[in-house]
Every structure is written in structure tokens, then in C-alpha cells.
Design an enzyme around this catalytic site. Sequence first.
Site, PDB file in Angstrom:
ATOM      1  N   GLY A  71     -59.527 -23.183  -5.653  1.00  0.00           N
ATOM      2  CA  GLY A  71     -58.201 -22.718  -5.223  1.00  0.00           C
ATOM      3  C   GLY A  71     -57.851 -23.215  -3.827  1.00  0.00           C
ATOM      4  O   GLY A  71     -57.159 -22.545  -3.062  1.00  0.00           O
ATOM      5  N   GLY A  75     -54.234 -23.163  -2.439  1.00  0.00           N
ATOM      6  CA  GLY A  75     -53.514 -21.889  -2.385  1.00  0.00           C
ATOM      7  C   GLY A  75     -53.271 -21.420  -0.958  1.00  0.00           C
ATOM      8  O   GLY A  75     -53.564 -22.135   0.006  1.00  0.00           O
ATOM      9  N   GLN A  76     -52.739 -20.209  -0.847  1.00  0.00           N
ATOM     10  CA  GLN A  76     -52.370 -19.687   0.478  1.00  0.00           C
ATOM     11  C   GLN A  76     -53.596 -19.592   1.391  1.00  0.00           C
ATOM     12  O   GLN A  76     -53.561 -20.006   2.535  1.00  0.00           O
ATOM     13  CB  GLN A  76     -51.704 -18.314   0.352  1.00  0.00           C
ATOM     14  CG  GLN A  76     -51.116 -17.824   1.675  1.00  0.00           C
ATOM     15  CD  GLN A  76     -50.854 -16.320   1.715  1.00  0.00           C
ATOM     16  OE1 GLN A  76     -51.288 -15.573   0.827  1.00  0.00           O
ATOM     17  NE2 GLN A  76     -50.157 -15.872   2.736  1.00  0.00           N
ATOM     18  N   ASP A 110     -59.147 -27.879  -6.657  1.00  0.00           N
ATOM     19  CA  ASP A 110     -57.969 -27.143  -7.111  1.00  0.00           C
ATOM     20  C   ASP A 110     -57.512 -27.764  -8.424  1.00  0.00           C
ATOM     21  O   ASP A 110     -57.833 -28.918  -8.715  1.00  0.00           O
ATOM     22  CB  ASP A 110     -56.842 -27.224  -6.063  1.00  0.00           C
ATOM     23  CG  ASP A 110     -55.817 -26.107  -6.235  1.00  0.00           C
ATOM     24  OD1 ASP A 110     -55.837 -25.166  -5.420  1.00  0.00           O
ATOM     25  OD2 ASP A 110     -55.014 -26.154  -7.190  1.00  0.00           O
ATOM     26  N   ILE A 111     -56.750 -26.991  -9.176  1.00  0.00           N
ATOM     27  CA  ILE A 111     -56.209 -27.515 -10.432  1.00  0.00           C
ATOM     28  C   ILE A 111     -55.065 -28.489 -10.144  1.00  0.00           C
ATOM     29  O   ILE A 111     -54.735 -29.332 -10.963  1.00  0.00           O
ATOM     30  CB  ILE A 111     -55.774 -26.348 -11.353  1.00  0.00           C
ATOM     31  CG1 ILE A 111     -55.614 -26.806 -12.799  1.00  0.00           C
ATOM     32  CG2 ILE A 111     -54.512 -25.663 -10.832  1.00  0.00           C
ATOM     33  CD1 ILE A 111     -55.590 -25.664 -13.795  1.00  0.00           C
ATOM     34  N   ARG A 112     -54.488 -28.368  -8.940  1.00  0.00           N
ATOM     35  CA  ARG A 112     -53.361 -29.229  -8.566  1.00  0.00           C
ATOM     36  C   ARG A 112     -53.790 -30.262  -7.538  1.00  0.00           C
ATOM     37  O   ARG A 112     -54.470 -29.952  -6.577  1.00  0.00           O
ATOM     38  CB  ARG A 112     -52.247 -28.404  -7.890  1.00  0.00           C
ATOM     39  CG  ARG A 112     -51.587 -27.405  -8.763  1.00  0.00           C
ATOM     40  CD  ARG A 112     -50.672 -26.536  -7.922  1.00  0.00           C
ATOM     41  NE  ARG A 112     -51.442 -25.649  -7.044  1.00  0.00           N
ATOM     42  CZ  ARG A 112     -50.895 -24.869  -6.119  1.00  0.00           C
ATOM     43  NH1 ARG A 112     -49.604 -24.901  -5.898  1.00  0.00           N
ATOM     44  NH2 ARG A 112     -51.648 -24.067  -5.391  1.00  0.00           N
ATOM     45  N   TYR A 165     -53.875  -7.353 -12.437  1.00  0.00           N
ATOM     46  CA  TYR A 165     -54.535  -7.899 -11.243  1.00  0.00           C
ATOM     47  C   TYR A 165     -55.588  -6.920 -10.719  1.00  0.00           C
ATOM     48  O   TYR A 165     -56.720  -7.301 -10.408  1.00  0.00           O
ATOM     49  CB  TYR A 165     -53.452  -8.151 -10.192  1.00  0.00           C
ATOM     50  CG  TYR A 165     -53.917  -8.743  -8.892  1.00  0.00           C
ATOM     51  CD1 TYR A 165     -54.365 -10.056  -8.812  1.00  0.00           C
ATOM     52  CD2 TYR A 165     -53.847  -8.004  -7.715  1.00  0.00           C
ATOM     53  CE1 TYR A 165     -54.741 -10.602  -7.594  1.00  0.00           C
ATOM     54  CE2 TYR A 165     -54.214  -8.549  -6.497  1.00  0.00           C
ATOM     55  CZ  TYR A 165     -54.672  -9.850  -6.445  1.00  0.00           C
ATOM     56  OH  TYR A 165     -55.040 -10.391  -5.241  1.00  0.00           O
TER      57      TYR A 165
HETATM   58  N1  SER Z   1     -51.330 -10.264  -1.677  1.00  0.00           N
HETATM   59  C1  SER Z   1     -51.817  -9.899  -2.971  1.00  0.00           C
HETATM   60  C2  SER Z   1     -50.719  -9.629  -3.917  1.00  0.00           C
HETATM   61  O1  SER Z   1     -49.692  -9.165  -3.468  1.00  0.00           O
HETATM   62  C3  SER Z   1     -52.674  -8.683  -2.865  1.00  0.00           C
HETATM   63  O2  SER Z   1     -53.985  -9.020  -3.024  1.00  0.00           O
HETATM   64  O3  SER Z   1     -50.870  -9.811  -5.080  1.00  0.00           O
END
Ligand code: SER
Length: 314
Positions: free
Chosen positions: A8, A11-12, A34-36, A140
Amino acid sequence: MKKILVTGARGQIGSELITKLRSVYGNDNIIATDIRAVEGEVEEGPFEILDVTDEKRIFEIAKNYQVDTIMHLAALLSATAEKMPKTAWDINMGGLVNTLEAARELNLQFFTPSSIGAFGPSTPKVQTPQDTLQRPTTMYGVNKVAGELLCDYYYERFGVDTRGVRFPGLISYVAPPGGGTTDYAVEIYYEAIRQKSYTSYIAEGTYMDMMYMPDALEAIVQLMEADPSKLVHRNAFNISAISAEPMDFAKAIQSYIPDFDISFDVDPVRQKIADSWPNSIDSSAAEAEWGYKAKYDIDSITKDMLEKIAGKLR
Ligand code: SER
């Protein structure tokens, strides 16, 4: 010296973690995956395309580069996971178990983040303790609790050196967060610079924990370097810097941009997720066991975000 495979990496968190790790351990010792692929991006060290649901490829890369650590970041965030729960399960749990298997078989140290999303409506909402009731109501959150348990299991059962934190909403200016509930706390700064106003999808008075990216990156390095004999917990340490609601960000921004204006157009899906999460979490176990301490508060976050974004958008 560590040799680390990071999933990842685009990502951020990954985008900035790669830079930080390369400055600490050397460019060639950090394998970004990363996948991208991002076209035109200049790579300062190894990069490989990796879909974390492909277990064989994880092993291949880990073996080729002879890594001793995996930092597994690839995952779908809360709002996206709510839109496609089965896909989220496949990616979040599949990716985790595959990378844990590589850590077990190849004897690697392992880091993966959990989240404030691992808590639910029945969790104590204020100063949420390290060890408490966790019955999240989002896909999640289900993934994060299962992930925390799985990491504990791999440590207890197989002796894998698993470590992790529960991140709050992360605020940063390098790469955008994708599909999270806390993303408003990043968007608000971009809109403050672009148009001096922001319409928040999270309602006034909704408190969530937040933290600035430099503190998050420092926490990862610190935890991974921590003396294991001091760790009572290993995975899922609560860490946070501030507990804030949209008006707190608006006020902090107004001290730099006095005519900044906030309005509200609440998104019921993300609001429901936010309402199920704590208002504030207690980071004292992380402080006691490995010396966690955030440097940035809402004012220093705001000052830095506004300066950096203004520079970026110029
Ligand atoms: N920043 C994340 C979300 O909002 C929380 O782990 O999904």
C-alpha cells in the site's frame, strides 16, 4: 539494519512512510509495493507492483529482496468498505493473512495498523481504554478487530514479532486519504486554501480522534524499534493527538484565514460510522510501553497544513 517490504505504498500513509523509512534505513532497504503504478513518478528505491490478495507474489518479492520486515498498509478504508463489504473482506482480511503467512514462514517482523474503527457504539466513548468492549458495526471495524486478533494469534501461536497501533484519522498533505470517514479533516484544509469555505459531510459536534502524519510515521518507527520486553500489548495500541469536531478545525483555520466559512451537508452513511466511533481514546498504554508522544496539536497541524497546501497549489 532493517530491510522492509511495504504494501500500500501509494496510499495516504505509505506515500510518506516510504520517504521516512528510506531516510532512516537507506533507499535500497525499503521495497515499496502497491497495486497501482504511478506514471512519471521518480522512484528513489525499489518498487514492485503487488496485489496483496496474491500470496505467491508476496512470498516472491519478500524472498527476492531478502526482507526482514513487512509493513502491511494496503486496505480499503471505512466508507469504501461500507459500499462494498465483501470486496473489503477479501482485500482487508485476505491481504492481512497472506502477509502474516509470509512473516511466519520467512521469520519477518510485522507491522499493520488497526484503527479507531475497531470500536463500536457500545464501546465507552470518552477516553476509550486500551482494553475494552469492541463490537464495531462497520465492515471496516469487523476487519480491524479480526486483524488485531489475528496479529495477536500469530505472535502467541507462531512467535511472529507482530506490532501495531490503532490510528485515529490521519491528517496529511502529500497523498489524499481514500474513502475514509475522517477524510473531512484533510479536505477542509484544501478547500480553505482553494475557496475559503468548506461544506462538511460530518455534523457539527461530532468528535473523533485525529493526528498529524509526521507523528504517525514517528510512532511506527518507534514501535518497531521498541524493546520487546517492555511491550505488554503488541498489537493495536491506542494512539491519538487530538479529539476534534469540524468546528474546532474551522476555528483553527480562521486564526490564519479570518474569513474562512464552514457549512454542513451531512452524509448519513459517514455520519453513522462517525457516531459509532469514540470521541476520544486513551493513549496511555502506548506512552508507558514504548514512549509514544505526539508533537503536533490542532494549531501546529493547521499552520503546517495551510502553508504546505498553499505551496502545493500555487
Ligand atoms: N481514517 C480511517 C477511516 O476514516 C479510520 O481508520 O476510515
